[in-house]
Write an enzyme that holds these catalytic residues in place. Structure first.
Site, PDB file in Angstrom:
ATOM      1  CG  ASP A  81      -5.046  -9.756   3.911  1.00 49.11           C
ATOM      2  OD1 ASP A  81      -4.860 -10.287   2.808  1.00 49.11           O
ATOM      3  OD2 ASP A  81      -4.742  -8.567   4.156  1.00 49.11           O
TER       4      ASP A  81
ATOM      5  CG  HIS B 282      -1.900  -1.071   1.303  1.00 52.04           C
ATOM      6  ND1 HIS B 282      -2.804  -1.310   0.287  1.00 52.04           N
ATOM      7  CD2 HIS B 282      -2.134  -2.030   2.246  1.00 52.04           C
ATOM      8  CE1 HIS B 282      -3.561  -2.364   0.613  1.00 52.04           C
ATOM      9  NE2 HIS B 282      -3.164  -2.824   1.786  1.00 52.04           N
TER      10      HIS B 282
ATOM     11  CG  HIS C 169      -6.715  -5.155   2.155  1.00 49.90           C
ATOM     12  ND1 HIS C 169      -6.109  -5.967   3.096  1.00 49.90           N
ATOM     13  CD2 HIS C 169      -7.879  -4.720   2.707  1.00 49.90           C
ATOM     14  CE1 HIS C 169      -6.874  -6.008   4.185  1.00 49.90           C
ATOM     15  NE2 HIS C 169      -7.949  -5.273   3.977  1.00 49.90           N
TER      16      HIS C 169
ATOM     17  CG  ASP D 174      -3.085  -8.345   1.051  1.00 44.05           C
ATOM     18  OD1 ASP D 174      -2.274  -8.624   1.944  1.00 44.05           O
ATOM     19  OD2 ASP D 174      -4.091  -7.629   1.234  1.00 44.05           O
TER      20      ASP D 174
HETATM   21 ZN   LIG Z   1      -4.233  -6.989   3.102  1.00 46.27          ZN
END
Ligand SMILES: [Zn+2]
Length: 309
Positions: free
Chosen positions: A245, A125, A164, A162
């Protein structure tokens, strides 16, 4: 094929305070796992701290200086609600970047074929000028640029599974020269609410999964979009932003995957690496916040990396 683990115990000193999901125990359960067969025989290498030149491959000087200046002499500082800084954070972050760069060196100096970087803080990120979502420096993008600059690697595919969207890596790849292929699969809608396929371009491909997707929808997406794109691209190196995750027990994600899904996707990526990249895979730990699920998922991921020759 030889698989090497890149990790440094300074990762345990990045203190994020009470009840933060991205905590040192994540690395502790991975270390416990690595002490059990068959992983206890894998070579484990301690990376050096990254050099400033490495950080500059992804970040602007002002930002790097700000991070260093923000590190507190004691205690834990909350930097914008998502990123926590403590006295151990700077070394931990530098060695996380250093892990990816050393893994690239070892892969292209034929010392290993596969690499797993067990590091924190995570990186996908992180933006050129901003920390975000527990991430300070974009470990995987820096490693990719290091591979290009130091070893002349022409085609690099970064796959991010991931839960996200890997928005930092997306941004950096998009602003680069098209010589990296970035593919992110992620739950949508979900923080950071970016990464819709409407914005796809040749070098950045985002594919979304609705909440509660489960194995079947996840695997279908990879078979339909991700694996064919990687195969067509014919990369010289496959890199994985390995966040776990999307596991069904994870407190932050809701994709309902199991460790078997991580083994499955890793095996397929190994097969693709064997076709065009001489088996070369560099995997970098990103998210994964339920400790048992993380241990089980890393175990599945590593099993695939070490056995898919
Ligand atoms: Zn994540």
């Amino acid at each position: 094929m030889k698989t090497t683990i890149y990790t440094h115990e300074s990762g345990l000193t990045h203190d994020t305070g009470e009840a933060h999901p991205e905590r040192a125990d994540r690395l502790r359960v991975i270390y416990d796992l690595l002490d059990t067969p068959p992983f206890d025989t894998l070579p484990r290498v301690k990376p050096p701290p990254a050099e400033m030149d490495h950080l500059l491959l992804a970040h602007i000087p002002d930002y790097i200086e700000t991070v260093e200046n923000m590190i507190p002499p004691m205690g834990v500082v909350d930097w914008g609600g998502e990123v926590m800084l403590s006295p151990g954070t700077w070394e931990s972050a530098l060695r996380a970047v250093g892990a990816g760069c050393l893994a690239v060196d070892d892969i292209f100096q034929n010392k290993t074929t596969r690499a797993f970087c067990a590091v924190r803080p995570p990186g996908h990120h992180a933006l050129p000028d901003r920390a975000m979502g527990f991430c300070l420096f974009n470990n995987i993008f820096i490693a990719a640029r290091h591979a290009q600059i130091s070893y002349g690697v022409k085609k690099i595919a970064i796959i991010d599974f991931d839960v996200h969207h890997g928005n930092g890596t997306d941004h950096m790849t998009r602003s680069h020269d098209g010589s990296i292929l970035f593919i992110s699969t992620h739950q949508y809608p979900l923080w950071p609410m970016s990464g819709h396929p409407d914005d796809n371009e040749d070098s950045v491909q985002n594919w979304i999964l609705p909440p509660e997707s489960g194995s079947e929808i996840f695997r279908k997406l990879y078979e339909t979009h991700v694996f064919p794109a990687v195969k067509d691209y014919a990369p010289d190196l496959i890199m994985i932003s390995a966040g776990f995750d999307a596991h069904q027990d994870d407190p932050l994600g809701g994709l309902n995957l199991t460790a078997d899904d991580f083994e499955w996707v890793t095996r397929h990526l190994c097969t693709l690496a064997n076709l065009t990249a001489q088996g070369r895979i560099l995997s970098m730990l990103e998210g994964g916040y339920d400790l048992n699920a993380l241990r089980e998922s890393v175990s599945a991921h590593l099993r695939a990396l070490i056995s898919s020759g």
